[in-house]
Design an enzyme around this catalytic site. Structure first.
Site, PDB file in Angstrom:
ATOM      1  N   HIS A  46     -35.124 -10.460  -2.082  1.00  0.00           N
ATOM      2  CA  HIS A  46     -36.325 -10.576  -1.593  1.00  0.00           C
ATOM      3  C   HIS A  46     -36.473 -12.376  -1.398  1.00  0.00           C
ATOM      4  CE1 HIS A  46     -40.893 -10.967  -1.253  1.00  0.00           C
ATOM      5  NE2 HIS A  46     -40.633  -9.578  -0.887  1.00  0.00           N
ATOM      6  N   GLU A  69     -38.214  -8.930   6.116  1.00  0.00           N
ATOM      7  CA  GLU A  69     -39.493  -9.531   5.872  1.00  0.00           C
ATOM      8  C   GLU A  69     -39.713 -10.918   6.364  1.00  0.00           C
ATOM      9  OE1 GLU A  69     -40.903  -7.023   2.433  1.00  0.00           O
ATOM     10  OE2 GLU A  69     -39.958  -8.452   1.695  1.00  0.00           O
TER      11      GLU A  69
HETATM   12  P1  PGA Z   1     -47.222  -8.407   1.577  1.00  0.00           P
HETATM   13  O1  PGA Z   1     -45.878  -8.314   0.838  1.00  0.00           O
HETATM   14  O2  PGA Z   1     -47.384  -6.839   2.155  1.00  0.00           O
HETATM   15  O3  PGA Z   1     -48.245  -8.861   0.718  1.00  0.00           O
HETATM   16  O4  PGA Z   1     -47.098  -9.175   2.841  1.00  0.00           O
HETATM   17  C1  PGA Z   1     -44.682  -7.684   1.434  1.00  0.00           C
HETATM   18  C2  PGA Z   1     -43.483  -8.264   0.430  1.00  0.00           C
HETATM   19  O5  PGA Z   1     -43.377  -9.273   0.256  1.00  0.00           O
HETATM   20  O6  PGA Z   1     -42.883  -7.287  -0.109  1.00  0.00           O
END
Ligand code: PGA
Length: 224
Positions: free
Chosen positions: A102, A151
């Protein structure tokens, strides 16, 4: 099948976690739409709480078709004298999926590609399906990984979700192999989720902020 992952990040007390799962189960029991999506293999839900909450949540949840526990990370070491680490071996009987790489780990904990590769190998070795999070096409995509979560860091946690067209552009640039599931995750909520669900190129959503409240999380699930 759409895969929806709840990433609680570093949030909640045990009491809050238990309240979440109780409300979640109550919603499941009363919401025919979500129930049918789960039963008819249209929806898989993966709940990734902080490590200590995996067991109590799993116990309260019991066996529910297409709902699984996951972790937000796992160790890059196999086992041994590594104080504080939580290994794939330790997690193997508790979870089915683990997020790896992540952007918050890459940025705040200097997670390197070398570690990420080890984590993926250890997850697979211990029967855990890794979900590799990538920020863009500069991050390495490892062979054999079946779930890629795109992401974009500039869209995480701020309400500025990325347009579907840009998400699909990135998918093309990632050049994923046939059969690899492509998941989007940044600022997804009950309002904007439908845009992603409508597009068959997107296999699921990774939800942070909106997963902290079971009602807002379920408002996404019912739109699958
Ligand atoms: P968010 O986070 O939905 O608050 O943007 C997503 C993530 O980082 O997994």
């Amino acid at each position: 099948m759409k895969y929806i992952i709840a990433n609680w990040k570093a949030n909640k007390t045990l009491v809050e976690a238990e309240n979440w799962i109780e409300t979640f189960i109550a919603i499941l029991n009363s919401n025919e739409k979500i129930k049918n999506s789960l039963i008819n293999d249209k929806l898989t839900v993966i709940i990734a709480p902080p490590y200590p909450f995996i067991i109590p949540l799993k116990n309260k949840l019991g066996n529910q078709k297409n709902i699984f526990m996951g972790s937000q990370d796992l160790s890059s070491v196999e086992e041994g004298s590594y104080t504080g680490e939580v290994t794939a071996k330790t997690l193997s009987s508790l979870i089915n999926y683990a997020m790896v790489g992540h952007s918050e780990r890459r940025a705040n904990f200097n997670e390197t590609e070398e570690w990420i590769e080890k984590k993926i190998d250890l997850a697979k070795k211990h029967g855990i399906e890794p979900i590799l999070c990538v920020r863009n096409n500069d991050d390495h995509i490892y062979d054999g990984v079946k779930f890629i979560a795109y992401e974009p860091p500039s869209s995480i946690g701020n309400g500025n979700n990325e347009d579907v067209s840009k998400v699909i552009d990135m998918k093309k640039r990632l050049s994923l192999k046939e059969g690899v599931k492509f998941i989007y995750g940044a600022s997804v909520d009950g309002q904007n989720c439908q845009d992603y669900f409508k597009n068959s190129e997107i296999d699921g959503l990774l939800v942070g902020t909106a997963s902290k409240d079971p009602n807002s999380f379920c408002s996404i699930l019912e739109k699958v």
